[in-house]
Write an enzyme that holds these catalytic residues in place. Structure first.
Site, PDB file in Angstrom:
ATOM      1  N   ASN A  23       0.799  -1.254  -0.026  1.00 39.14           N
ATOM      2  CA  ASN A  23       0.041   0.045   0.091  1.00 39.14           C
ATOM      3  C   ASN A  23       1.038   1.350   0.075  1.00 39.14           C
ATOM      4  O   ASN A  23       2.166   0.998   0.046  1.00 39.14           O
ATOM      5  CB  ASN A  23      -0.950  -0.108   1.318  1.00 39.14           C
ATOM      6  CG  ASN A  23      -2.197   0.535   0.791  1.00 39.14           C
ATOM      7  OD1 ASN A  23      -2.390   1.311  -0.061  1.00 39.14           O
ATOM      8  ND2 ASN A  23      -3.179   0.022   1.443  1.00 39.14           N
ATOM      9  N   HIS A  27      25.400   0.388   7.483  1.00 39.03           N
ATOM     10  CA  HIS A  27      26.775   0.742   7.995  1.00 39.03           C
ATOM     11  C   HIS A  27      27.247  -0.400   8.972  1.00 39.03           C
ATOM     12  O   HIS A  27      26.531  -1.115   9.598  1.00 39.03           O
ATOM     13  CB  HIS A  27      26.593   2.186   8.881  1.00 39.03           C
ATOM     14  CG  HIS A  27      26.091   3.152   8.275  1.00 39.03           C
ATOM     15  ND1 HIS A  27      27.058   4.108   7.331  1.00 39.03           N
ATOM     16  CD2 HIS A  27      24.867   3.743   7.934  1.00 39.03           C
ATOM     17  CE1 HIS A  27      26.346   5.112   6.558  1.00 39.03           C
ATOM     18  NE2 HIS A  27      24.920   4.877   7.156  1.00 39.03           N
ATOM     19  N   THR A  48      12.484  -7.935  14.330  1.00 40.69           N
ATOM     20  CA  THR A  48      13.783  -8.110  14.366  1.00 40.69           C
ATOM     21  C   THR A  48      14.225  -9.745  14.354  1.00 40.69           C
ATOM     22  O   THR A  48      15.453  -9.999  14.370  1.00 40.69           O
ATOM     23  CB  THR A  48      14.274  -7.346  15.768  1.00 40.69           C
ATOM     24  OG1 THR A  48      13.798  -7.965  16.910  1.00 40.69           O
ATOM     25  CG2 THR A  48      14.078  -5.944  15.652  1.00 40.69           C
ATOM     26  N   LYS A  49      13.139 -10.482  14.536  1.00 36.68           N
ATOM     27  CA  LYS A  49      13.597 -12.029  14.626  1.00 36.68           C
ATOM     28  C   LYS A  49      12.555 -12.678  13.709  1.00 36.68           C
ATOM     29  O   LYS A  49      11.322 -11.923  13.635  1.00 36.68           O
ATOM     30  CB  LYS A  49      13.375 -12.620  15.991  1.00 36.68           C
ATOM     31  CG  LYS A  49      14.394 -12.019  17.198  1.00 36.68           C
ATOM     32  CD  LYS A  49      14.337 -12.452  18.496  1.00 36.68           C
ATOM     33  CE  LYS A  49      15.491 -11.760  19.169  1.00 36.68           C
ATOM     34  NZ  LYS A  49      15.372 -12.312  20.775  1.00 36.68           N
ATOM     35  N   LYS A  55      -0.276 -14.090  19.946  1.00 38.73           N
ATOM     36  CA  LYS A  55      -1.224 -15.130  19.527  1.00 38.73           C
ATOM     37  C   LYS A  55      -0.884 -16.256  18.473  1.00 38.73           C
ATOM     38  O   LYS A  55       0.008 -15.700  17.508  1.00 38.73           O
ATOM     39  CB  LYS A  55      -2.502 -14.272  18.870  1.00 38.73           C
ATOM     40  CG  LYS A  55      -3.859 -15.391  18.951  1.00 38.73           C
ATOM     41  CD  LYS A  55      -5.041 -14.437  18.424  1.00 38.73           C
ATOM     42  CE  LYS A  55      -6.219 -15.367  18.329  1.00 38.73           C
ATOM     43  NZ  LYS A  55      -7.328 -14.448  17.982  1.00 38.73           N
TER      44      LYS A  55
END
Length: 218
Positions: free
Chosen positions: A117, A148, A194-195, A212
């Site tokens: 979107n 970086h 992040t995982k 959930k």
């Protein structure tokens, strides 16, 4: 008909003649090495920067850049491909307005079906793979590189991102390098992933955590 499709012309482009940015579309269509060039279309307001060594593959579906939910589209979009980069499109996928998509040197962006979107930011430095029936909300950022190097860190700067089939990604989500989002998962709005996200789970929060299990959506 085959000749016309190779020239970027088919029934869809004829019906949407006034909406299409023909100059930007041709820049992309000239890079199609497999499939029909007519299956990739940039609408008005799209800026395209494509290196001469970049390659595009399109299947039987259609890849649309700077699409909109109505005929009035006030926002621009940017699509760039650097040296020896590659775009592979397997199905039909729409990228809506105000997007910024970049495929960097030697990187591969692979896309199935669905849509991203308004306001999508997809920056591919190594490899990003988006599966089929993937629906991405407004202002989502997907980036497979830190950009970086952190001094003293042994972690790679870039790692692939995989978004498996039938995934729903809410608005303003950020997905960082090295993440796999499993089949059928839901990522709640505003989450920072992040995982890895297990299949058929819902994750939320910063950083995103499972809230959930055994989730199914349609």
């Amino acid at each position: 008909m085959g000749l016309l499709r190779n020239l970027g012309i088919n029934k869809f482009t004829i019906n949407n003649w006034k909406r299409i940015n023909w100059r930007s579309s041709r820049k992309l269509q000239n890079k199609v090495r497999q499939g029909y060039p007519s299956n990739i279309v940039a609408f008005r307001g799209t800026k395209v920067c494509v290196d001469s060594t970049a390659e595009i593959e399109v299947g039987s579906g259609r890849f649309l850049i700077n699409d909109s939910w109505c005929d009035v589209n006030p926002f621009p979009a940017l699509f760039s491909m650097r040296e020896h980069s590659k775009l592979v499109v397997h199905g039909s996928f729409s990228v809506y307005s105000n997007a910024d998509i970049s495929i960097n040197e030697n990187a591969v962006l692979e896309i199935g079906s669905g849509f991203a979107n308004h306001g999508a930011r997809i920056h591919c430095f190594q490899n990003i793979r988006i599966g089929n029936q993937v629906y991405i909300g407004d202002d989502v950022a997907i980036r497979d590189s830190d950009g970086h190097e952190v001094v003293g860190s042994n972690k790679p700067v870039s790692l692939p991102i995989v978004i498996e089939d039938h995934v729903w990604i809410g608005a303003r989500v950020t997905i960082v390098k090295g993440v796999t989002i499993g089949k059928g998962a839901i990522v709640a709005a505003g989450a920072v992933v992040t995982k890895d996200v297990p299949p058929h789970t819902m994750v939320a929060g910063v950083p995103a955590k499972v809230v959930k299990d055994n989730v199914f959506w349609k």
